[in-house]
Design a protein around this motif. Structure first.
Motif, mmCIF file in Angstrom:
data_model
loop_
_atom_site.group_PDB
_atom_site.id
_atom_site.type_symbol
_atom_site.label_atom_id
_atom_site.label_comp_id
_atom_site.label_asym_id
_atom_site.label_seq_id
_atom_site.Cartn_x
_atom_site.Cartn_y
_atom_site.Cartn_z
ATOM 1 N N GLY A 109 0.777 -1.244 0.101
ATOM 2 C CA GLY A 109 -0.136 -0.084 -0.170
ATOM 3 C C GLY A 109 0.930 1.367 -0.055
ATOM 4 N N CYS A 110 0.205 2.506 0.136
ATOM 5 C CA CYS A 110 0.816 3.585 0.322
ATOM 6 C C CYS A 110 1.384 3.956 1.539
ATOM 7 N N PRO A 111 2.658 4.277 1.586
ATOM 8 C CA PRO A 111 3.316 4.525 2.880
ATOM 9 C C PRO A 111 2.776 5.504 3.585
ATOM 10 N N PHE A 112 2.056 6.760 2.963
ATOM 11 C CA PHE A 112 1.605 7.871 3.231
ATOM 12 C C PHE A 112 0.281 7.519 4.159
ATOM 13 N N ILE A 113 -0.481 6.967 3.028
ATOM 14 C CA ILE A 113 -1.954 6.371 3.736
ATOM 15 C C ILE A 113 -1.762 5.614 4.969
ATOM 16 N N ASN A 114 -0.730 4.570 4.730
ATOM 17 C CA ASN A 114 -0.595 3.694 5.879
ATOM 18 C C ASN A 114 -0.072 4.361 7.251
ATOM 19 N N ALA A 115 0.651 5.394 7.242
ATOM 20 C CA ALA A 115 1.057 6.020 8.217
ATOM 21 C C ALA A 115 -0.005 7.135 8.908
ATOM 22 N N ALA A 116 -0.647 7.713 8.027
ATOM 23 C CA ALA A 116 -1.849 8.444 8.484
ATOM 24 C C ALA A 116 -2.913 7.839 9.189
ATOM 25 N N ALA A 117 -3.144 6.455 8.887
ATOM 26 C CA ALA A 117 -4.043 5.581 9.412
ATOM 27 C C ALA A 117 -3.860 5.453 10.892
ATOM 28 N N GLN A 118 -2.550 5.596 11.397
ATOM 29 C CA GLN A 118 -1.856 5.144 12.659
ATOM 30 C C GLN A 118 -1.805 6.294 13.438
ATOM 31 N N PHE A 119 -2.065 7.710 13.100
ATOM 32 C CA PHE A 119 -1.800 8.803 13.638
ATOM 33 C C PHE A 119 -3.245 9.717 13.300
ATOM 34 N N ASP A 121 -4.159 12.553 14.839
ATOM 35 C CA ASP A 121 -4.262 13.766 15.288
ATOM 36 C C ASP A 121 -3.555 14.722 14.300
ATOM 37 N N PRO A 122 -4.436 15.570 13.434
ATOM 38 C CA PRO A 122 -3.880 16.349 12.318
ATOM 39 C C PRO A 122 -2.753 17.130 12.764
ATOM 40 N N THR A 123 -2.342 17.586 13.962
ATOM 41 C CA THR A 123 -1.354 18.278 14.281
ATOM 42 C C THR A 123 0.089 17.575 14.721
ATOM 43 N N HIS A 124 -0.183 16.262 14.420
ATOM 44 C CA HIS A 124 1.035 15.683 14.770
ATOM 45 C C HIS A 124 1.975 15.645 13.703
ATOM 46 N N PRO A 125 3.310 15.818 13.793
ATOM 47 C CA PRO A 125 4.354 15.784 13.012
ATOM 48 C C PRO A 125 4.189 14.725 11.978
ATOM 49 N N VAL A 126 3.800 13.567 12.108
ATOM 50 C CA VAL A 126 3.843 12.498 11.178
ATOM 51 C C VAL A 126 2.612 12.902 10.304
ATOM 52 N N ARG A 127 1.452 13.318 10.760
ATOM 53 C CA ARG A 127 0.267 13.774 9.920
ATOM 54 C C ARG A 127 0.684 14.848 9.068
ATOM 55 N N ALA A 132 1.899 17.392 3.914
ATOM 56 C CA ALA A 132 2.885 18.029 2.976
ATOM 57 C C ALA A 132 3.138 17.487 1.745
ATOM 58 N N HIS A 133 3.178 16.029 1.828
ATOM 59 C CA HIS A 133 3.387 15.362 0.872
ATOM 60 C C HIS A 133 2.275 15.214 -0.150
ATOM 61 N N ARG A 134 0.987 15.185 0.361
ATOM 62 C CA ARG A 134 -0.192 14.979 -0.518
ATOM 63 C C ARG A 134 -0.484 16.263 -1.253
ATOM 64 N N GLY A 138 -0.782 16.580 -5.096
ATOM 65 C CA GLY A 138 -2.031 17.281 -5.527
ATOM 66 C C GLY A 138 -1.802 18.277 -6.320
ATOM 67 N N ARG A 139 -1.015 19.382 -6.034
ATOM 68 C CA ARG A 139 -0.638 20.473 -6.902
ATOM 69 C C ARG A 139 -0.039 20.070 -8.195
ATOM 70 N N SER A 140 0.892 18.966 -8.115
ATOM 71 C CA SER A 140 1.745 18.539 -9.152
ATOM 72 C C SER A 140 0.718 17.829 -10.281
ATOM 73 N N VAL A 141 -0.058 17.057 -9.862
ATOM 74 C CA VAL A 141 -1.182 16.578 -10.533
ATOM 75 C C VAL A 141 -1.994 17.410 -11.186
ATOM 76 N N GLU A 142 -2.659 18.374 -10.322
ATOM 77 C CA GLU A 142 -3.451 19.413 -10.867
ATOM 78 C C GLU A 142 -2.733 20.160 -12.221
ATOM 79 N N ASP A 143 -1.554 20.609 -11.904
ATOM 80 C CA ASP A 143 -0.687 21.313 -12.792
ATOM 81 C C ASP A 143 -0.586 20.501 -14.337
ATOM 82 N N LEU A 144 -0.378 19.104 -14.267
ATOM 83 C CA LEU A 144 -0.398 18.342 -15.214
ATOM 84 C C LEU A 144 -1.862 18.542 -15.903
ATOM 85 N N PHE A 145 -2.842 18.239 -15.189
ATOM 86 C CA PHE A 145 -4.156 18.347 -15.875
ATOM 87 C C PHE A 145 -4.438 19.878 -16.409
#
Length: 196
Positions: A109-119, A121-127, A132-134, A138-145
């Motif tokens: 799976g996605c390492p970011f989704i996997n980590a987010a599922a375990q944290f 609190d949106p203010t936690h450094p992991v979240r 920041a990654h997403r 997201g901006r990069s893919v939107e720019d492509l479209f």
């Protein structure tokens, strides 16, 4: 005269690098909450003092792990930008990479989704590292479209991520071929909208 082997000539991998490489492998294959610091220390062949010299806590190591995964994603996008001439070719390159990932042996799976599922609190450094990654992705893919002339590039990026996240989850749950083909179909529908 004593002959030195390659092993003797080659310097040992730096402890900080070994710790992160071990954590990257274990966190991805087993989950960030499942793997403890003692196991990382043991498999990295470092002392507890060395671990804490470089990473003040397990959470700090998880953040560095995610930043490393983020860096790899950014490097891939930069490579696709050099390899392909058009935004559509680059986006198809992203989809091809995702498709290759979901059918690869050892995919978890996605390492970011996997980590987010375990944290939660949106203010936690992991979240925050995940966000920041997403945000960047997201901006990069939107720019492509946008570069393709899509009438609603933000909506198209949202649709892309829904398909991507679904493919990652579906493959991780045991149907990589179905996830791969569904992703291709879903992204093609979004691409077709840009030519309407």
């Amino acid at each position: 005269m004593t002959m030195l082997t390659d092993e003797a000539v080659r310097p040992a991998t730096h402890a900080k690098v070994r710790i992160l490489a071990t954590a990257d492998r274990l966190f991805y294959t087993e989950g960030v909450h499942t793997v403890g610091v003692d196991r990382i220390i043991s498999e990295s062949k470092v002392t507890k003092a060395t671990f804490y010299k470089y990473y003040r806590s397990k959470d700090a190591l998880i953040v560095v792990y995610l930043q490393g995964r983020d860096r790899r994603a950014r490097e891939l996008l930069a490579e696709l930008e050099l390899r392909f001439d058009t935004p559509e070719q680059r986006l198809r390159g992203v989809v091809a990479e995702i498709s290759a990932q979901v059918i690869r042996e050892g995919f978890h799976g996605c390492p970011f989704i996997n980590a987010a599922a375990q944290f939660t609190d949106p203010t936690h450094p992991v979240r925050q590292a995940v966000a920041a990654h997403r945000d960047w992705y997201g901006r990069s893919v939107e720019d492509l479209f946008r570069g393709m002339g899509h009438a609603r590039p933000g909506d198209a990026a949202d649709d892309f991520f829904l398909a991507r996240d679904g493919a990652f989850a579906g493959a991780n749950l045991g149907d990589p071929v179905g996830a791969h083909t569904a992703l291709i179909r879903a992204v093609q529908r979004v691409l077709d909208e840009s030519s309407d």
